[in-house]
Write a protein that holds these residues in place. Structure first.
Motif, PDB file in Angstrom:
ATOM      1  N   PHE A  14       2.676  14.767  -7.089  1.00 38.66           N
ATOM      2  CA  PHE A  14       2.504  16.132  -5.895  1.00 38.66           C
ATOM      3  C   PHE A  14       3.874  15.343  -4.972  1.00 38.66           C
ATOM      4  CE2 PHE A  14      -1.956  13.924  -7.201  1.00 38.66           C
ATOM      5  CZ  PHE A  14      -2.174  16.070  -7.872  1.00 38.66           C
ATOM      6  N   ILE A  15       4.593  14.740  -4.734  1.00 37.47           N
ATOM      7  CA  ILE A  15       5.888  14.673  -4.167  1.00 37.47           C
ATOM      8  C   ILE A  15       6.723  14.369  -4.828  1.00 37.47           C
ATOM      9  CG2 ILE A  15       3.871  13.065  -2.183  1.00 37.47           C
ATOM     10  CD1 ILE A  15       4.755  10.580  -3.320  1.00 37.47           C
ATOM     11  N   ASN A  66      12.956   9.512  -6.537  1.00 40.20           N
ATOM     12  CA  ASN A  66      13.286   8.281  -7.627  1.00 40.20           C
ATOM     13  C   ASN A  66      12.781   7.818  -8.160  1.00 40.20           C
ATOM     14  OD1 ASN A  66      14.685   6.964  -9.306  1.00 40.20           O
ATOM     15  ND2 ASN A  66      16.734   7.770  -8.532  1.00 40.20           N
ATOM     16  N   TYR A  67      11.747   7.884  -9.465  1.00 40.16           N
ATOM     17  CA  TYR A  67      10.842   7.279 -10.386  1.00 40.16           C
ATOM     18  C   TYR A  67      11.009   5.844 -10.473  1.00 40.16           C
ATOM     19  CZ  TYR A  67       6.543   7.475 -13.193  1.00 40.16           C
ATOM     20  OH  TYR A  67       5.226   7.272 -13.473  1.00 40.16           O
ATOM     21  N   LYS A  68      12.372   5.487 -10.478  1.00 42.54           N
ATOM     22  CA  LYS A  68      13.503   4.493 -10.732  1.00 42.54           C
ATOM     23  C   LYS A  68      13.022   3.489  -9.294  1.00 42.54           C
ATOM     24  CE  LYS A  68      16.482   4.877 -13.494  1.00 42.54           C
ATOM     25  NZ  LYS A  68      18.260   4.854 -14.059  1.00 42.54           N
ATOM     26  N   HIS A  69      12.605   4.101  -7.911  1.00 44.15           N
ATOM     27  CA  HIS A  69      12.888   3.347  -7.660  1.00 44.15           C
ATOM     28  C   HIS A  69      11.562   3.213  -6.526  1.00 44.15           C
ATOM     29  CE1 HIS A  69      16.195   5.378  -5.328  1.00 44.15           C
ATOM     30  NE2 HIS A  69      16.568   5.107  -5.921  1.00 44.15           N
ATOM     31  N   VAL A  70      10.398   3.424  -6.918  1.00 42.71           N
ATOM     32  CA  VAL A  70       9.070   2.853  -6.924  1.00 42.71           C
ATOM     33  C   VAL A  70       8.417   1.746  -7.497  1.00 42.71           C
ATOM     34  CG1 VAL A  70       8.014   4.936  -8.248  1.00 42.71           C
ATOM     35  CG2 VAL A  70       6.166   3.819  -6.216  1.00 42.71           C
ATOM     36  N   LEU A  71       9.295   1.528  -9.406  1.00 40.68           N
ATOM     37  CA  LEU A  71       9.681   0.852  -9.888  1.00 40.68           C
ATOM     38  C   LEU A  71       9.552  -0.476 -10.048  1.00 40.68           C
ATOM     39  CD1 LEU A  71       8.131  -0.540 -13.067  1.00 40.68           C
ATOM     40  CD2 LEU A  71      10.444   0.693 -13.976  1.00 40.68           C
ATOM     41  N   PHE A 106       0.770  -1.403   0.228  1.00 42.85           N
ATOM     42  CA  PHE A 106      -0.250  -0.443  -0.139  1.00 42.85           C
ATOM     43  C   PHE A 106       1.069   1.138  -0.548  1.00 42.85           C
ATOM     44  CE2 PHE A 106      -3.326  -2.817   1.880  1.00 42.85           C
ATOM     45  CZ  PHE A 106      -4.554  -2.656   0.598  1.00 42.85           C
ATOM     46  N   PHE A 107       1.950   1.127   0.584  1.00 40.75           N
ATOM     47  CA  PHE A 107       2.865   2.430   0.624  1.00 40.75           C
ATOM     48  C   PHE A 107       3.586   2.565  -1.052  1.00 40.75           C
ATOM     49  CE2 PHE A 107       7.150   3.499   0.371  1.00 40.75           C
ATOM     50  CZ  PHE A 107       7.600   4.881   1.015  1.00 40.75           C
ATOM     51  N   SER A 108       3.611   1.209  -1.373  1.00 43.03           N
ATOM     52  CA  SER A 108       3.237   1.334  -3.100  1.00 43.03           C
ATOM     53  C   SER A 108       3.263   2.079  -3.850  1.00 43.03           C
ATOM     54  CB  SER A 108       4.605  -0.284  -3.038  1.00 43.03           C
ATOM     55  OG  SER A 108       4.555  -0.082  -5.082  1.00 43.03           O
ATOM     56  N   ILE A 109       1.798   1.440  -3.654  1.00 43.59           N
ATOM     57  CA  ILE A 109       0.059   2.110  -4.529  1.00 43.59           C
ATOM     58  C   ILE A 109       0.213   3.378  -3.981  1.00 43.59           C
ATOM     59  CG2 ILE A 109      -1.907   2.133  -4.331  1.00 43.59           C
ATOM     60  CD1 ILE A 109      -1.151  -1.133  -3.936  1.00 43.59           C
ATOM     61  N   GLY A 110       0.764   3.591  -2.536  1.00 40.50           N
ATOM     62  CA  GLY A 110       0.414   5.407  -2.451  1.00 40.50           C
ATOM     63  C   GLY A 110       1.316   6.350  -3.698  1.00 40.50           C
ATOM     64  N   TRP A 111       2.672   5.505  -2.984  1.00 41.88           N
ATOM     65  CA  TRP A 111       3.573   6.171  -3.758  1.00 41.88           C
ATOM     66  C   TRP A 111       3.816   6.505  -5.445  1.00 41.88           C
ATOM     67  CZ3 TRP A 111       9.041   4.256  -3.339  1.00 41.88           C
ATOM     68  CH2 TRP A 111      10.560   5.052  -3.883  1.00 41.88           C
ATOM     69  N   LEU A 112       3.034   5.427  -6.257  1.00 44.97           N
ATOM     70  CA  LEU A 112       2.484   5.775  -7.368  1.00 44.97           C
ATOM     71  C   LEU A 112       1.194   6.683  -8.077  1.00 44.97           C
ATOM     72  CD1 LEU A 112       2.808   1.847  -8.989  1.00 44.97           C
ATOM     73  CD2 LEU A 112       4.488   3.940  -9.708  1.00 44.97           C
ATOM     74  N   PHE A 113       0.178   6.500  -6.686  1.00 46.44           N
ATOM     75  CA  PHE A 113      -0.566   7.338  -7.496  1.00 46.44           C
ATOM     76  C   PHE A 113      -1.173   9.012  -6.760  1.00 46.44           C
ATOM     77  CE2 PHE A 113      -4.764   9.135  -5.290  1.00 46.44           C
ATOM     78  CZ  PHE A 113      -5.081   8.861  -6.288  1.00 46.44           C
ATOM     79  N   GLY A 120       9.592   1.321 -17.621  1.00 49.68           N
ATOM     80  CA  GLY A 120      10.561   0.886 -17.133  1.00 49.68           C
ATOM     81  C   GLY A 120      11.961   0.979 -18.219  1.00 49.68           C
ATOM     82  N   ASN A 121      10.535   1.440 -19.801  1.00 43.90           N
ATOM     83  CA  ASN A 121      10.596   1.835 -21.035  1.00 43.90           C
ATOM     84  C   ASN A 121      11.343   2.896 -21.219  1.00 43.90           C
ATOM     85  OD1 ASN A 121      10.649   0.729 -24.089  1.00 43.90           O
ATOM     86  ND2 ASN A 121       9.434   2.599 -24.251  1.00 43.90           N
ATOM     87  N   PHE A 122      11.149   3.661 -20.483  1.00 45.59           N
ATOM     88  CA  PHE A 122      11.047   5.054 -20.621  1.00 45.59           C
ATOM     89  C   PHE A 122      12.180   5.514 -19.582  1.00 45.59           C
ATOM     90  CE2 PHE A 122       7.759   6.310 -18.008  1.00 45.59           C
ATOM     91  CZ  PHE A 122       8.537   7.564 -16.907  1.00 45.59           C
ATOM     92  N   LEU A 123      12.133   4.532 -18.466  1.00 37.89           N
ATOM     93  CA  LEU A 123      12.663   5.696 -17.366  1.00 37.89           C
ATOM     94  C   LEU A 123      14.115   5.136 -17.942  1.00 37.89           C
ATOM     95  CD1 LEU A 123      11.358   4.568 -13.210  1.00 37.89           C
ATOM     96  CD2 LEU A 123      11.538   6.536 -15.209  1.00 37.89           C
ATOM     97  N   TYR A 124      14.963   3.777 -17.870  1.00 35.09           N
ATOM     98  CA  TYR A 124      15.537   3.071 -18.486  1.00 35.09           C
ATOM     99  C   TYR A 124      16.675   3.213 -19.592  1.00 35.09           C
ATOM    100  CZ  TYR A 124      15.174   0.497 -13.803  1.00 35.09           C
ATOM    101  OH  TYR A 124      15.140   0.495 -12.639  1.00 35.09           O
TER     102      TYR A 124
END
Length: 413
Positions: free
Chosen positions: A210-211, A219-224, A199-206, A335-339
């Motif tokens: 804003f954060i 870091n977008y890669k960390h949540v992925l 749920f922490f990961s889901i909230g982070w993505l959602f 992942g296609n655009f982050l990496y």
């Protein structure tokens, strides 16, 4: 000792069922190549082969398995003949057997033979085993060294938990009952921790837009990576939990985790659809995601908790397929655009209209004239900040990159 002699194969219904599953698997692992090769998309073909080739081989083995599966019992040995291997035990080698909803397992000191319950004469085989060998299900269960160490760690971690008082049992029943309750309570706490992280990961993505200015969460890669790891852990947990954690079945108050697969998958999918502009390559990414969905669903549905004689099992399979396809779509897309480290190619496009859609989520986009030599894409998603910056301007620069997995995407600037 009464010897049972005979040759047994799969019952016809099970043989047809196995053949059809293998045929569907081979078809699903072949179709993507037709689209990708016709479009000359060699990079996606290469990446997708990592997943599809093993899937194709597994499906082919199932088809051959449906014809050549045999259990042969002679005067002194039992032999299992499969397309991939033959395994036999002399009667002196057999240590015992176990019964599960899907298989009868016959053990020697180092190996085992797995006999499907859909084998002709399975009742006869079971009766012979029961009469001549030890039923290991009736003995105290042994655990692997890894499971023992894991359980010892979790016992120390949760050693402050109070135990339920047990009465009206003899000493053996009390020990067995307390051991079961301890393992079940441990499984519930493990799933609770897993749910909290999920749920922490889901909230982070959602809430990421804003954060993103918070350094720890920027870091977008960390949540992925976290979302992908949690999905993999969720797939593995029931396999190593000695049947105290289920994928889907609400059995004996045991915890289950199917909803997390769905929520993680949909969160990744929605985040991808909101943040990334693809260049008309939705068919390619859909082939990726369906391949991942079928592969992970196939892996999970081999679990003992699923009984294919029940209609609900097939609905559960469809639910997992939807969840993992969404997961694959979002994870591959992000992942296609982050990496992606390719060099962008710049285009200019004339802005026809700025658009804003209000609802539970406010979305911003641009309507532009034809700007690409092969694509008819005329609507581009943008951020609110970019929407405001483009006020009064009549053109925009568009940078197109190849994508890590060969799925082109673009950046409006």
């Amino acid at each position: 000792m009464e010897n049972v002699q005979g040759t047994y194969k799969l019952v016809k219904k099970a043989s047809r069922h196995t053949f059809l599953i293998g045929l569907v698997g081979m078809t699903m692992s072949t179709i993507p190549y037709i689209f990708l090769i016709r479009a000359e998309l060699w990079k996606p073909t290469m990446y997708l082969s990592i997943l599809l080739v093993p899937f194709f081989v597994m499906s082919l083995v199932l088809i051959v398995h449906s014809f050549y599966y045999r259990v042969i019992i002679t005067e002194n040995t039992i032999l299992l003949k499969l397309p991939s291997t033959n395994r036999s035990f002399s009667f002196d080698e057999i240590r015992g057997f176990k019964i599960t909803p899907s298989y009868v397992y016959i053990y020697s000191n180092k190996k085992k033979i797995s006999i499907s319950i859909y084998t002709e004469g399975i009742d006869k085989i079971y009766g012979w085993l029961q009469q001549n060998f030890t039923n290991l299900d009736e003995l105290p269960q042994e655990e692997s060294d890894f499971i023992k160490k894991f359980n010892a760690f979790s016992d120390r971690l949760f050693s402050n938990l109070s135990e339920d008082n047990t009465t009206n049992f003899d000493n053996n029943d009390i020990t067995s009952s307390e051991s079961y309750k301890t393992k079940l309570k441990r499984a519930k706490y493990i799933v609770s921790i897993y749910n909290i992280l999920s749920f922490f990961s889901i909230g982070w993505l959602f809430f990421y837009p804003f954060i993103y200015k918070i350094s720890f969460l920027s870091n977008y890669k960390h949540v992925l990576i976290l979302a992908v790891l949690l999905t993999i852990i969720g797939i593995i947990l029931p396999k190593i939990s000695t049947e105290f954690i289920n994928y889907s079945s609400k059995e004996e108050d045991k915890p289950y985790i199917r909803r997390i697969f769905f929520l993680l998958g949909m969160s990744l999918l929605i985040r991808f659809m909101l943040d990334v502009n693809l260049l008309d390559y939705y068919t390619t990414i859909l082939l990726y995601s369906l391949s991942i969905g079928f592969f992970l669903t196939f892996f999970i549905m081999t679990s003992r908790e699923f009984n294919f004689r029940q209609l609900k099992t097939y609905f559960q399979g469809l639910f997992f397929l939807l969840s993992f396809t969404a997961f694959g779509y979002g994870a591959i897309g992000i992942g296609n655009f982050l990496y992606d480290e390719s060099i962008p190619k710049m285009y200019k496009a004339k802005i026809l209209k700025r658009e804003m859609y209000s609802g539970k989520v406010i979305l911003f986009s641009l309507k532009v004239e034809k700007w690409h030599e092969t694509s008819d894409m005329n609507k581009i998603k943008i951020s609110q900040e970019k929407y405001q910056q483009l006020e009064g301007k009549d053109s925009i620069s568009i940078y197109v990159k190849e994508g890590k997995f060969g799925i082109p995407w673009l950046i409006p600037n």
